[in-house]
Design a protein around this motif. Structure first.
Motif, PDB file in Angstrom:
ATOM      1  N   TYR A   1      33.947  50.480  37.273  1.00  0.00           N
ATOM      2  CA  TYR A   1      34.515  49.308  37.940  1.00  0.00           C
ATOM      3  C   TYR A   1      36.029  49.488  38.101  1.00  0.00           C
ATOM      4  O   TYR A   1      36.814  48.657  37.646  1.00  0.00           O
ATOM      5  N   PRO A   2      36.442  50.552  38.771  1.00  0.00           N
ATOM      6  CA  PRO A   2      37.871  50.893  38.833  1.00  0.00           C
ATOM      7  C   PRO A   2      38.713  49.901  39.640  1.00  0.00           C
ATOM      8  O   PRO A   2      39.914  49.774  39.406  1.00  0.00           O
ATOM      9  N   ASN A   3      38.095  49.194  40.566  1.00  0.00           N
ATOM     10  CA  ASN A   3      38.857  48.310  41.448  1.00  0.00           C
ATOM     11  C   ASN A   3      38.753  46.833  41.050  1.00  0.00           C
ATOM     12  O   ASN A   3      39.173  45.959  41.810  1.00  0.00           O
ATOM     13  N   MET A   4      38.195  46.588  39.871  1.00  0.00           N
ATOM     14  CA  MET A   4      38.039  45.205  39.420  1.00  0.00           C
ATOM     15  C   MET A   4      38.972  44.921  38.249  1.00  0.00           C
ATOM     16  O   MET A   4      39.167  45.771  37.374  1.00  0.00           O
ATOM     17  N   GLU A   5      39.535  43.727  38.257  1.00  0.00           N
ATOM     18  CA  GLU A   5      40.390  43.296  37.148  1.00  0.00           C
ATOM     19  C   GLU A   5      39.495  42.694  36.068  1.00  0.00           C
ATOM     20  O   GLU A   5      38.978  41.582  36.221  1.00  0.00           O
ATOM     21  N   LEU A   6      39.303  43.445  34.977  1.00  0.00           N
ATOM     22  CA  LEU A   6      38.360  43.014  33.945  1.00  0.00           C
ATOM     23  C   LEU A   6      39.002  43.053  32.568  1.00  0.00           C
ATOM     24  O   LEU A   6      39.814  43.926  32.264  1.00  0.00           O
ATOM     25  N   GLU A   7      38.601  42.097  31.744  1.00  0.00           N
ATOM     26  CA  GLU A   7      39.038  42.049  30.348  1.00  0.00           C
ATOM     27  C   GLU A   7      37.862  42.430  29.456  1.00  0.00           C
ATOM     28  O   GLU A   7      36.739  41.985  29.672  1.00  0.00           O
ATOM     29  N   ILE A   8      38.131  43.257  28.447  1.00  0.00           N
ATOM     30  CA  ILE A   8      37.074  43.769  27.574  1.00  0.00           C
ATOM     31  C   ILE A   8      37.318  43.273  26.153  1.00  0.00           C
ATOM     32  O   ILE A   8      38.413  43.431  25.615  1.00  0.00           O
ATOM     33  N   SER A   9      36.293  42.716  25.546  1.00  0.00           N
ATOM     34  CA  SER A   9      36.416  42.251  24.164  1.00  0.00           C
ATOM     35  C   SER A   9      36.217  43.411  23.192  1.00  0.00           C
ATOM     36  O   SER A   9      35.740  44.488  23.583  1.00  0.00           O
TER      37      SER A   9
END
Length: 279
Positions: free
Chosen positions: A49-57
């Motif tokens: 998911y290189p183009n998505m702004e994601l937060e990982i716990s």
């Protein structure tokens, strides 16, 4: 002799420590596996998911499955959140993105939660005239109708057509997909009383601008222990349509719906018995 005792004592202590660590690992996991899970999740998200702004716990351990779980969410999309399942050896087992996000399950869940919250706000109001220990509202998934074509009316949302992050009019959704479950108690258990309560519930919800397509309704005697007596009379209808809740001949419609429900249960019981015979 003393040396033998010391060796034996040391061996027992060592085995106890190993046993404690073994059980602790089973219930709490271990820091090495957790670190591997965190590393795996970071690399996986960067790659897939290189183009998505994601937060990982941070990874957390489940003693039930023995695996590690990582929650992933977008700070800019309310429907983009999913989880990764990772083995104790750092191998990705499952990515729920397709199911949670792409299939619109998260969008359905968001709408369903809003609808249920509105329903409960009415039923839990101090001004609501009926007591109930079982009540909720839900937005029905239309695909579930295929499970029981005999009894369930054809209604609900086409989940595939939902749009991510779209704000929906909950009342409009309720009109075509809302399903309510409501149990109440009264000293009078009769078709007349059931009719009166259903009409009043519909009127109250209409005034609150909350609609529904069908309701499961049960009227029974009050009970102190929460368990009905075997001989208690109750009136139950399921999937009773909003459009059928009006004054003229409502008692006849409730009687028919009650009989239909009884037939449905008889058919289901017959299927179960036939299944047991064929085992």
């Amino acid at each position: 002799m003393k040396k033998s005792i010391k060796v034996l004592t040391g061996s027992i202590a060592f085995l106890l420590i190993v046993g404690i660590l073994y059980f602790a690992n089973g219930f709490l996991g271990n820091p090495i596996s957790k670190m591997m899970a965190n590393n795996t999740s970071t690399k996986y998200i960067e790659k897939n998911y290189p183009n998505m702004e994601l937060e990982i716990s941070n990874a957390y351990y489940s003693f039930k499955s023995g695996d590690y779980y990582v929650q992933v969410k977008s700070p800019v999309s309310k429907d983009t959140n999913f989880s990764l399942t990772i083995s104790p050896f750092g191998k990705l087992i499952y990515d729920s993105y397709e199911y949670d996000v792409v299939s619109k399950y998260n969008t359905l869940h968001r709408i369903d939660y809003s609808y249920n919250t509105k329903i409960k706000s009415v039923f839990e109001s101090k001004n609501f005239p009926y007591k109930s220990d079982i009540y909720f509202g839900e937005i029905r998934d239309k695909s579930l109708n295929e499970e029981d074509e005999y009894f369930y009316p054809d209604y609900g949302l086409d989940v595939e057509k939902l749009e991510l992050d779209k704000d929906y009019d909950i009342n409009s959704i309720g009109k075509k997909a809302g399903h309510i479950v409501f149990y109440t108690q009264d000293e009078e258990v009769s078709i007349k009383k059931a009719s009166e309560i259903l009409l009043n519930i519909k009127d109250i919800l209409d005034k609150e601008n909350i609609s529904f397509y069908a309701i499961d309704f049960t009227l029974e005697k009050p009970r102190d222990d929460g368990i009905p007596d075997e001989g208690d009379i109750s009136i139950s209808v399921e999937q009773f349509l909003y459009s059928d809740i009006y004054m003229e001949n409502i008692e006849k419609r409730i009687i028919k719906a009650r009989e239909d429900l009884k037939k449905y249960y008889e058919i289901e019981d017959s299927k179960k018995l036939e299944g047991l015979k064929n085992q």
